[in-house]
Scaffold this motif. Structure first.
Motif, mmCIF file in Angstrom:
data_model
loop_
_atom_site.group_PDB
_atom_site.id
_atom_site.type_symbol
_atom_site.label_atom_id
_atom_site.label_comp_id
_atom_site.label_asym_id
_atom_site.label_seq_id
_atom_site.Cartn_x
_atom_site.Cartn_y
_atom_site.Cartn_z
ATOM 1 N N LEU A 146 30.075 38.637 42.234
ATOM 2 C CA LEU A 146 31.435 38.954 42.657
ATOM 3 C C LEU A 146 31.510 38.883 44.175
ATOM 4 O O LEU A 146 30.559 39.259 44.870
ATOM 5 C CB LEU A 146 31.840 40.345 42.174
ATOM 6 N N ILE A 147 32.614 38.383 44.683
ATOM 7 C CA ILE A 147 32.825 38.301 46.124
ATOM 8 C C ILE A 147 34.139 38.990 46.482
ATOM 9 O O ILE A 147 35.025 39.137 45.639
ATOM 10 C CB ILE A 147 32.816 36.832 46.621
ATOM 11 N N GLY A 148 34.257 39.419 47.733
ATOM 12 C CA GLY A 148 35.486 40.040 48.208
ATOM 13 C C GLY A 148 35.886 41.266 47.424
ATOM 14 O O GLY A 148 37.043 41.404 47.030
ATOM 15 N N ARG A 149 34.926 42.153 47.157
ATOM 16 C CA ARG A 149 35.209 43.377 46.399
ATOM 17 C C ARG A 149 35.818 43.094 45.025
ATOM 18 O O ARG A 149 36.736 43.773 44.585
ATOM 19 C CB ARG A 149 36.111 44.312 47.192
ATOM 20 N N GLY A 150 35.345 42.043 44.396
ATOM 21 C CA GLY A 150 35.821 41.696 43.065
ATOM 22 C C GLY A 150 37.052 40.820 43.037
ATOM 23 O O GLY A 150 37.631 40.588 41.988
ATOM 24 N N GLU A 151 37.433 40.287 44.200
ATOM 25 C CA GLU A 151 38.602 39.411 44.254
ATOM 26 C C GLU A 151 38.270 37.980 43.837
ATOM 27 O O GLU A 151 39.170 37.158 43.699
ATOM 28 C CB GLU A 151 39.208 39.418 45.659
ATOM 29 N N GLY A 152 37.004 37.695 43.629
ATOM 30 C CA GLY A 152 36.607 36.358 43.226
ATOM 31 C C GLY A 152 35.205 36.346 42.658
ATOM 32 O O GLY A 152 34.501 37.355 42.683
ATOM 33 N N ILE A 153 34.839 35.189 42.135
ATOM 34 C CA ILE A 153 33.519 34.977 41.555
ATOM 35 C C ILE A 153 32.910 33.749 42.232
ATOM 36 O O ILE A 153 33.605 32.759 42.453
ATOM 37 C CB ILE A 153 33.600 34.693 40.039
ATOM 38 N N HIS A 154 31.624 33.828 42.532
ATOM 39 C CA HIS A 154 30.924 32.716 43.173
ATOM 40 C C HIS A 154 29.714 32.323 42.335
ATOM 41 O O HIS A 154 28.939 33.180 41.912
ATOM 42 C CB HIS A 154 30.468 33.116 44.577
ATOM 43 N N TYR A 191 49.013 45.087 44.631
ATOM 44 C CA TYR A 191 47.595 45.287 44.893
ATOM 45 C C TYR A 191 46.859 44.077 44.356
ATOM 46 O O TYR A 191 47.370 43.342 43.516
ATOM 47 C CB TYR A 191 47.084 46.571 44.249
ATOM 48 N N VAL A 192 45.686 43.898 44.855
ATOM 49 C CA VAL A 192 44.866 42.785 44.392
ATOM 50 C C VAL A 192 43.995 43.303 43.252
ATOM 51 O O VAL A 192 43.266 44.278 43.413
ATOM 52 C CB VAL A 192 43.990 42.226 45.533
ATOM 53 N N ALA A 193 44.132 42.678 42.113
ATOM 54 C CA ALA A 193 43.300 43.045 40.969
ATOM 55 C C ALA A 193 41.849 42.744 41.303
ATOM 56 O O ALA A 193 41.557 41.827 42.068
ATOM 57 C CB ALA A 193 43.737 42.257 39.739
ATOM 58 N N SER A 194 40.959 43.524 40.738
ATOM 59 C CA SER A 194 39.544 43.251 40.996
ATOM 60 C C SER A 194 38.797 43.069 39.688
ATOM 61 O O SER A 194 39.068 43.731 38.683
ATOM 62 C CB SER A 194 38.913 44.365 41.827
ATOM 63 N N ILE A 195 37.865 42.144 39.740
ATOM 64 C CA ILE A 195 37.046 41.809 38.581
ATOM 65 C C ILE A 195 35.881 42.792 38.494
ATOM 66 O O ILE A 195 35.236 43.095 39.493
ATOM 67 C CB ILE A 195 36.517 40.364 38.715
ATOM 68 N N GLN A 196 35.621 43.249 37.285
ATOM 69 C CA GLN A 196 34.490 44.145 37.048
ATOM 70 C C GLN A 196 33.348 43.449 36.320
ATOM 71 O O GLN A 196 32.193 43.760 36.538
ATOM 72 C CB GLN A 196 34.946 45.343 36.204
ATOM 73 N N HIS A 197 33.714 42.502 35.430
ATOM 74 C CA HIS A 197 32.696 41.828 34.628
ATOM 75 C C HIS A 197 33.151 40.409 34.304
ATOM 76 O O HIS A 197 34.341 40.150 34.170
ATOM 77 C CB HIS A 197 32.432 42.588 33.330
ATOM 78 N N VAL A 198 32.188 39.520 34.153
ATOM 79 C CA VAL A 198 32.453 38.111 33.845
ATOM 80 C C VAL A 198 31.636 37.724 32.610
ATOM 81 O O VAL A 198 30.464 38.075 32.505
ATOM 82 C CB VAL A 198 32.042 37.201 35.025
ATOM 83 N N ALA A 199 32.271 37.000 31.697
ATOM 84 C CA ALA A 199 31.564 36.468 30.528
ATOM 85 C C ALA A 199 31.980 35.012 30.342
ATOM 86 O O ALA A 199 33.149 34.668 30.524
ATOM 87 C CB ALA A 199 31.908 37.272 29.278
ATOM 88 N N ILE A 200 31.013 34.183 29.998
ATOM 89 C CA ILE A 200 31.282 32.756 29.809
ATOM 90 C C ILE A 200 30.730 32.349 28.447
ATOM 91 O O ILE A 200 29.580 32.638 28.121
ATOM 92 C CB ILE A 200 30.631 31.919 30.916
ATOM 93 N N GLU A 205 30.808 26.761 43.238
ATOM 94 C CA GLU A 205 32.134 27.050 42.683
ATOM 95 C C GLU A 205 32.558 28.473 43.015
ATOM 96 O O GLU A 205 31.754 29.404 42.930
ATOM 97 C CB GLU A 205 32.109 26.872 41.164
ATOM 98 N N ASP A 206 33.796 28.611 43.440
ATOM 99 C CA ASP A 206 34.415 29.907 43.690
ATOM 100 C C ASP A 206 35.744 29.942 42.951
ATOM 101 O O ASP A 206 36.520 28.993 43.040
ATOM 102 C CB ASP A 206 34.688 30.116 45.186
ATOM 103 N N ILE A 207 35.993 31.032 42.238
ATOM 104 C CA ILE A 207 37.255 31.199 41.519
ATOM 105 C C ILE A 207 37.801 32.569 41.859
ATOM 106 O O ILE A 207 37.101 33.579 41.746
ATOM 107 C CB ILE A 207 37.046 31.060 39.998
ATOM 108 N N SER A 208 39.063 32.606 42.255
ATOM 109 C CA SER A 208 39.685 33.882 42.615
ATOM 110 C C SER A 208 40.359 34.515 41.407
ATOM 111 O O SER A 208 40.814 33.820 40.490
ATOM 112 C CB SER A 208 40.718 33.684 43.728
ATOM 113 N N VAL A 209 40.429 35.835 41.423
ATOM 114 C CA VAL A 209 41.137 36.551 40.363
ATOM 115 C C VAL A 209 42.614 36.158 40.368
ATOM 116 O O VAL A 209 43.241 36.058 39.317
ATOM 117 C CB VAL A 209 40.950 38.080 40.489
ATOM 118 N N GLU A 210 43.140 35.871 41.531
ATOM 119 C CA GLU A 210 44.541 35.447 41.638
ATOM 120 C C GLU A 210 44.781 34.151 40.856
ATOM 121 O O GLU A 210 45.761 34.036 40.122
ATOM 122 C CB GLU A 210 44.900 35.252 43.111
#
Length: 110
Positions: free
Chosen positions: A56-64, A9-18, A70-75
């Protein structure tokens, strides 16, 4: 004949912290993953207001980050893959960014 079926399954991101030195994501399955901010030079050069402007993009599959283009995927985060941007591309982006900021400063003075 036996066959092995691996469910993925594709993991999904719920929250981002920098922070000043890391990107941390909380995943829907309960894991928290943290990677060095230096892996993503555009984020490393971002201002706090730009870094906080993510979605979040793609149902949490990435961050934009629209301000940083910049786009970063959970993968990529899970597999420990830093940015694949070439040094040449990064330098061009930094130059354009600097020119835009100088343009804003000159307009503010007028």
């Amino acid at each position: 004949m036996n066959s092995l079926l691996i469910e993925t399954y594709v993991a999904s991101i719920q929250h981002v912290a920098i922070t000043a030195d890391s990107l941390t994501v909380d995943l829907a399955d309960g894991r928290t993953i943290s990677v060095p901010l230096a892996w993503y030079p555009r984020l490393l050069h971002g201002q706090p207001e730009e870094l906080s402007n993510w979605r979040l993009i793609g149902r949490g599959e990435g961050i934009h980050w629209s301000d940083l283009d910049e786009d970063i995927s959970v993968e990529n985060i899970l597999f420990g893959q830093p940015s694949g941007e070439s040094q040449r591309s990064l330098v061009r982006w930094l130059r354009t960014r600097s020119e835009q900021r100088q343009g804003f400063s000159l307009r503010e003075l007028a």
